[in-house]
Design a protein around this motif. Structure first.
Motif, short mmCIF file in Angstrom:
data_model
loop_
_atom_site.label_atom_id
_atom_site.label_comp_id
_atom_site.label_asym_id
_atom_site.label_seq_id
_atom_site.Cartn_x
_atom_site.Cartn_y
_atom_site.Cartn_z
N PHE A 46 17.81 25.47 -33.70
CA PHE A 46 16.49 25.10 -33.19
C PHE A 46 16.61 23.91 -32.26
N SER A 47 15.60 23.74 -31.42
CA SER A 47 15.52 22.57 -30.53
C SER A 47 14.40 21.69 -31.03
N TYR A 48 14.67 20.38 -31.06
CA TYR A 48 13.67 19.45 -31.58
C TYR A 48 13.93 18.08 -30.96
N THR A 49 12.87 17.41 -30.50
CA THR A 49 13.06 16.13 -29.82
C THR A 49 12.51 14.94 -30.61
N ASP A 50 11.79 15.20 -31.68
CA ASP A 50 11.20 14.13 -32.49
C ASP A 50 12.17 13.73 -33.60
N ASP A 51 11.73 12.89 -34.52
CA ASP A 51 12.53 12.44 -35.65
C ASP A 51 12.83 13.63 -36.57
N ILE A 52 14.09 13.94 -36.75
CA ILE A 52 14.51 15.11 -37.53
C ILE A 52 14.06 15.01 -38.98
N ASN A 53 13.86 13.82 -39.49
CA ASN A 53 13.41 13.64 -40.87
C ASN A 53 12.01 14.19 -41.10
N LYS A 54 11.24 14.36 -40.03
CA LYS A 54 9.88 14.90 -40.15
C LYS A 54 9.89 16.38 -40.52
N ILE A 55 11.00 17.06 -40.27
CA ILE A 55 11.04 18.50 -40.59
C ILE A 55 12.07 18.81 -41.67
N TYR A 56 12.58 17.80 -42.34
CA TYR A 56 13.55 18.00 -43.41
C TYR A 56 12.90 18.70 -44.61
N ILE A 57 13.61 19.68 -45.17
CA ILE A 57 13.23 20.28 -46.45
C ILE A 57 14.44 20.19 -47.37
N LYS A 58 14.22 20.21 -48.67
CA LYS A 58 15.30 19.97 -49.63
C LYS A 58 16.37 21.06 -49.64
N ASP A 59 16.10 22.22 -49.05
CA ASP A 59 17.08 23.31 -49.03
C ASP A 59 18.17 23.14 -47.99
N ILE A 60 18.03 22.19 -47.08
CA ILE A 60 19.01 21.99 -46.02
C ILE A 60 20.27 21.36 -46.60
N GLU A 61 21.41 21.96 -46.28
CA GLU A 61 22.70 21.41 -46.70
C GLU A 61 23.20 20.40 -45.67
N LYS A 62 23.28 20.82 -44.39
CA LYS A 62 23.76 19.96 -43.30
C LYS A 62 23.03 20.31 -42.02
N ILE A 63 22.95 19.33 -41.13
CA ILE A 63 22.43 19.56 -39.78
C ILE A 63 23.48 19.10 -38.79
N TYR A 64 23.73 19.93 -37.79
CA TYR A 64 24.71 19.65 -36.73
C TYR A 64 24.00 19.57 -35.39
N PHE A 65 24.48 18.67 -34.51
CA PHE A 65 24.12 18.69 -33.10
C PHE A 65 24.87 19.84 -32.46
N ILE A 66 24.24 20.50 -31.51
CA ILE A 66 24.93 21.51 -30.71
C ILE A 66 25.00 20.97 -29.29
N ASP A 67 26.23 20.87 -28.76
CA ASP A 67 26.38 20.42 -27.38
C ASP A 67 27.50 21.21 -26.72
N CYS A 68 27.88 20.82 -25.51
CA CYS A 68 28.90 21.56 -24.77
C CYS A 68 30.26 21.54 -25.47
N ASN A 69 30.47 20.60 -26.37
CA ASN A 69 31.74 20.52 -27.11
C ASN A 69 31.71 21.29 -28.43
N GLY A 70 30.59 21.90 -28.75
CA GLY A 70 30.47 22.64 -29.99
C GLY A 70 29.51 21.96 -30.95
N TYR A 71 29.93 21.82 -32.20
CA TYR A 71 29.08 21.27 -33.25
C TYR A 71 29.58 19.89 -33.71
N SER A 72 28.64 18.96 -33.88
CA SER A 72 28.96 17.65 -34.41
C SER A 72 28.02 17.39 -35.58
N LEU A 73 28.56 16.97 -36.70
CA LEU A 73 27.73 16.72 -37.87
C LEU A 73 26.73 15.61 -37.58
N TYR A 74 25.46 15.90 -37.82
CA TYR A 74 24.39 14.91 -37.67
C TYR A 74 24.08 14.28 -39.03
N LYS A 75 23.87 15.11 -40.03
CA LYS A 75 23.52 14.60 -41.35
C LYS A 75 23.97 15.57 -42.43
#
Length: 79
Positions: free
Chosen positions: A46-75
């Motif tokens: 998904f694409s999101y520009t606001d604070d990621i914590n606003k859409i956090y739900i307890k079922d999420i294991e990890k969130i990654y940034f997607i960029d030209c280099n692939g995936y980078s762990l965000y949280k």
């Protein structure tokens, strides 16, 4: 920013995708790439520009940034 979320369960991934859709946030469910570990194998991009914590739900294991280099762990919520 573009993100990819992994989940503890399939139902968590479906729940998050529906939540994003109802919130007007474009998203796509897909298999988790092999290099990203996941408990259930289904992720949501998904694409999101606001604070990621606003859409956090307890079922999420990890969130990654997607960029030209692939995936980078965000949280990691598994800690």
């Amino acid at each position: 920013m573009n993100y990819f979320a992994t989940f503890f369960t399939h139902s968590g991934a479906i729940k998050f995708s529906r939540f994003l859709t109802k919130s007007g946030i474009a998203n796509e469910s897909s298999p988790v790439p092999r290099k990203l570990s996941s408990n259930c194998g289904i992720g949501v991009s998904f694409s999101y520009t606001d604070d990621i914590n606003k859409i956090y739900i307890k079922d999420i294991e990890k969130i990654y940034f997607i960029d030209c280099n692939g995936y980078s762990l965000y949280k990691d919520f598994d800690d």
